[in-house]
Design an enzyme around this catalytic site. Structure first.
Site, mmCIF file in Angstrom:
data_model
loop_
_atom_site.group_PDB
_atom_site.id
_atom_site.type_symbol
_atom_site.label_atom_id
_atom_site.label_comp_id
_atom_site.label_asym_id
_atom_site.label_seq_id
_atom_site.Cartn_x
_atom_site.Cartn_y
_atom_site.Cartn_z
ATOM 1 N N LEU A 75 0.804 -1.217 0.000
ATOM 2 C CA LEU A 75 0.000 0.000 0.000
ATOM 3 C C LEU A 75 0.841 1.272 0.000
ATOM 4 C CD1 LEU A 75 -2.773 -1.124 2.519
ATOM 5 C CD2 LEU A 75 -2.743 -1.307 0.032
ATOM 6 N N ALA A 76 2.155 1.119 -0.165
ATOM 7 C CA ALA A 76 3.034 2.295 -0.228
ATOM 8 C C ALA A 76 2.893 2.969 -1.587
ATOM 9 C CB ALA A 76 4.488 1.885 0.011
ATOM 10 N N HIS A 77 2.986 4.299 -1.583
ATOM 11 C CA HIS A 77 2.901 5.057 -2.826
ATOM 12 C C HIS A 77 4.234 5.030 -3.577
ATOM 13 C CE1 HIS A 77 -0.447 6.718 -0.477
ATOM 14 N NE2 HIS A 77 -1.000 7.010 -1.633
ATOM 15 N N MET A 111 8.583 4.889 4.884
ATOM 16 C CA MET A 111 8.748 3.497 4.482
ATOM 17 C C MET A 111 10.010 3.302 3.652
ATOM 18 S SD MET A 111 6.423 2.161 6.126
ATOM 19 C CE MET A 111 7.024 0.552 5.629
ATOM 20 N N GLU A 112 10.358 4.302 2.867
ATOM 21 C CA GLU A 112 11.588 4.207 2.079
ATOM 22 C C GLU A 112 12.814 4.142 2.982
ATOM 23 O OE1 GLU A 112 8.475 5.040 -0.642
ATOM 24 O OE2 GLU A 112 8.959 5.946 1.288
ATOM 25 N N ASP A 126 23.953 -11.295 5.412
ATOM 26 C CA ASP A 126 24.408 -12.228 4.387
ATOM 27 C C ASP A 126 25.929 -12.223 4.264
ATOM 28 O OD1 ASP A 126 24.110 -14.005 2.055
ATOM 29 O OD2 ASP A 126 24.712 -12.231 0.897
#
Length: 354
Positions: A75-77, A111-112, A126
């Site tokens: 749902l992120a733009h 969110m980014e 990793d």
């Protein structure tokens, strides 16, 4: 308690419509950590792992992830990123991660920034798993965000009882714009700078009333009255040159307790890049009690240059003057785009106020 914006009235997931929001400069800072062993920290710092270039690889992975956040978070733009930077730090048995993302748009980049930290941390895991398969990635959190209607939000300023943050340290969010223009006050010329400044302040979370336009001869009285109202910010435009009627610097010097010469000089420097005569400005900046007072030039181009300087400085300055703990830092690696683009700056150019 605030509602969950990503749910509709029937409880179904939805993408929030941000079309009605203002376009503003927005910055988000996120952090996290990879807890591991002192041996691994030493190997990472000395680039001694078999998988070489550990930190550069993790940095590129985080930046790439930030650019693809809308593909990863349903749902992120889709956000046009201005810049993303990732920095690493070291503790005895942990590698810390800090990501800064910025955009000029209608929605934030929290969110980014968070995605950048998460993927950079996973990449670190990793790279070190051959030495420490038990390494733990965690503590991923939003640290700070700027822009939009709330202005500046910091996690360390959150009340413990609820998640709605007040203005930093109880700071006032009121702002006053004064326009010194004899012709505009007399109605023989239009005020083209005041509305730009009031709109800019409003888009950054300040409660800015309609600009007050006064003749140059009346600026001292108007400025003193504005400071007496104890707003967070007073911005003036006009009356900063060397004309016999230009009196704004003198009026400002009479009301401020401490000067901020670096702010005034930064605004002059920004103006000189486009207009050599900006060097003639006598504009001042300073603090009157807990009110920040800044003089801007009298043209729309000069105002655009000045607001570009204040875009990064003003949130931290307001916080400090209101009694903040000085934890804010200049945002590095987040791009230096101005809140008013060069094309708009040229469009806004014009003769200074009389």
């Amino acid at each position: 308690m605030s509602e969950l914006t990503h749910l509709d009235d029937d409880g179904r997931a939805r993408m929030v419509d941000v079309g009605g929001k203002l376009v503003t400069r927005r910055i988000a800072i996120a952090a996290g950590r990879l807890d591991t062993t002192a041996e691994v920290v030493g190997l990472v710092r000395s680039d001694g792992l078999k998988k070489a270039d550990v930190l550069p690889t993790a940095r590129i992975a985080g930046i790439s992830a930030a650019k693809r956040t809308s593909e990863l978070i349903p749902l992120a733009h889709i956000v046009p990123l201005d810049a993303v930077s990732i920095d690493f730090g070291f503790e005895e048995s942990a590698v810390t991660i800090r990501a800064t993302a910025s955009t000029t748009g209608r929605t934030g980049v929290e969110m980014e920034a968070l995605t950048a930290v998460a993927v950079a941390g996973l990449t670190l895991h990793d790279m070190v798993k051959a030495v420490d398969p038990a390494a733990q990635l965690g503590g991923i959190r939003l640290v700070e965000k700027r822009g939009g209607k709330r202005g500046v939000w910091r996690a360390d300023a959150e009340p413990s009882s609820e998640r709605e943050a007040p203005a930093p340290h109880g700071a006032s969010r009121r702002a006053i714009v004064l326009v010194a223009s004899t012709r505009a006050a007399a109605g023989t010329a239009d005020d083209t700078t005041g509305p730009v400044m009031a709109g800019w302040l409003g888009s950054r979370g300040f409660d800015a009333a309609e600009p007050l336009v006064v003749a140059d001869a009346d600026i001292a009285e108007a400025l003193r009255a504005a400071v007496d109202e104890q707003p967070a910010v007073v911005l003036t435009t006009g009356g900063t040159g060397v004309s016999p009627t230009d009196r704004t610097p003198e009026a400002t010097h009479a009301v401020i307790d401490r000067e901020l010469p670096g702010v005034a000089e930064a605004i002059r420097t920004a103006g000189r890049a486009a207009t050599p005569t900006a060097a003639l400005s006598r504009a001042l900046a300073g603090v009157a009690g807990r009110t920040i007072v800044v003089n801007l030039p009298g043209s729309r181009g000069g105002v655009a240059d000045g607001l570009a300087v204040l875009d990064e400085l003003l949130p931290h300055l307001v916080d400090q003057v209101a009694g903040g703990d000085h934890t804010g830092r200049p945002i590095t690696g987040a791009g230096g785009d101005e809140p008013v683009g060069e094309a708009e700056r040229m469009e806004h150019g014009g003769a200074p106020h009389a």
